[in-house]
Design a protein around this motif. Sequence first.
Motif, mmCIF file in Angstrom:
data_model
loop_
_atom_site.group_PDB
_atom_site.id
_atom_site.type_symbol
_atom_site.label_atom_id
_atom_site.label_comp_id
_atom_site.label_asym_id
_atom_site.label_seq_id
_atom_site.Cartn_x
_atom_site.Cartn_y
_atom_site.Cartn_z
ATOM 1 N N GLY A 174 -18.671 -28.513 -20.285
ATOM 2 C CA GLY A 174 -18.062 -27.271 -20.734
ATOM 3 C C GLY A 174 -19.002 -26.093 -20.808
ATOM 4 N N LEU A 175 -20.178 -26.198 -20.199
ATOM 5 C CA LEU A 175 -21.115 -25.077 -20.166
ATOM 6 C C LEU A 175 -20.817 -24.212 -18.948
ATOM 7 N N PRO A 176 -20.801 -22.891 -19.081
ATOM 8 C CA PRO A 176 -20.307 -22.038 -18.003
ATOM 9 C C PRO A 176 -21.314 -21.731 -16.896
ATOM 10 N N ILE A 177 -22.498 -22.315 -16.958
ATOM 11 C CA ILE A 177 -23.527 -21.991 -15.956
ATOM 12 C C ILE A 177 -23.456 -23.008 -14.826
ATOM 13 N N CYS A 178 -22.658 -22.687 -13.820
ATOM 14 C CA CYS A 178 -22.536 -23.505 -12.618
ATOM 15 C C CYS A 178 -22.109 -22.588 -11.483
ATOM 16 N N ALA A 179 -22.207 -23.072 -10.256
ATOM 17 C CA ALA A 179 -21.973 -22.183 -9.126
ATOM 18 C C ALA A 179 -21.498 -22.955 -7.906
ATOM 19 N N VAL A 180 -20.790 -22.249 -7.030
ATOM 20 C CA VAL A 180 -20.509 -22.715 -5.677
ATOM 21 C C VAL A 180 -21.558 -22.081 -4.769
ATOM 22 N N SER A 181 -22.219 -22.905 -3.960
ATOM 23 C CA SER A 181 -23.307 -22.408 -3.115
ATOM 24 C C SER A 181 -23.070 -22.822 -1.671
#
Length: 264
Positions: free
Chosen positions: A95-102
């Motif tokens: 549930g932490l918002p620090i993620c990305a599509v790369s």
Amino acid sequence: MKDLAELLAIAREAVEVGYRLITTSGPGVVREKGDRDLVTDLDIQVQQHIRAYLEQATPDIEFLGEEDGGGELDQTAERIWVLDPIDGTSNFAHGLPICAVSLALVERGESVVGVIAAPFLGLRYHATKGGGAFVNEKPMRASSNDDLGRAIIAIGDYAVGDGAAEKNDYRRSVSTALVENVERVRMIGSAAIDLVWVAEGRFDACVLYSNKPWDTAAGVLIAREAGAIVADTAGVPHDFSSGTTVAVAPGIASALWPLLQKRS
């Protein structure tokens, strides 16, 4: 053959496919694919949807995705898409918002298009080789800081799995050296975001202890196009054969390299 502008447009739409899925779906079942290395149902779903889009838009371009089991990047390939569907899966699963599509397009071992989006932060980054780097359509530049003591530096995750103890001895030594010399050290758990935040000037440097192509292919290009120096921990210019990945604002580069050397 499509030019870089056309391929950038395709890459940006492909990443939007993932962006929309991540912001409208939960992680689903969370499983371990290795020692404390997670994968969610949504990682796999995002990769499948993006791959399907790319295969329709660019059927002549090869594809490498993390959730196909990884594998080596063919640096001789004329063109290959390289995808991490959710970089920062552990963050996402908790549930932490620090993620990305790369997503990157690699030509004969060199990234020429890079697109990264952080869905929960509303941030979209892109770059093409020689075309500059942008965040939410605005040009961006790496930090102009030239004082290591005023630097915010991100570090990559500690190792897990086989050989972790030995690898972490070195990583702890680097962390100690940084803590004693820089303003603050941060570990956020997403290599893609580490790299684009160096590009944007939020971080003055990032030190990543690995170089998986899906983690770094897009972010390295974006950081370079924003004026950051990208090398390995020895200061050798970075490529896909590098063992580590460092992006640093030019003004502190010479002061940073000695802190990254192995210590007994």
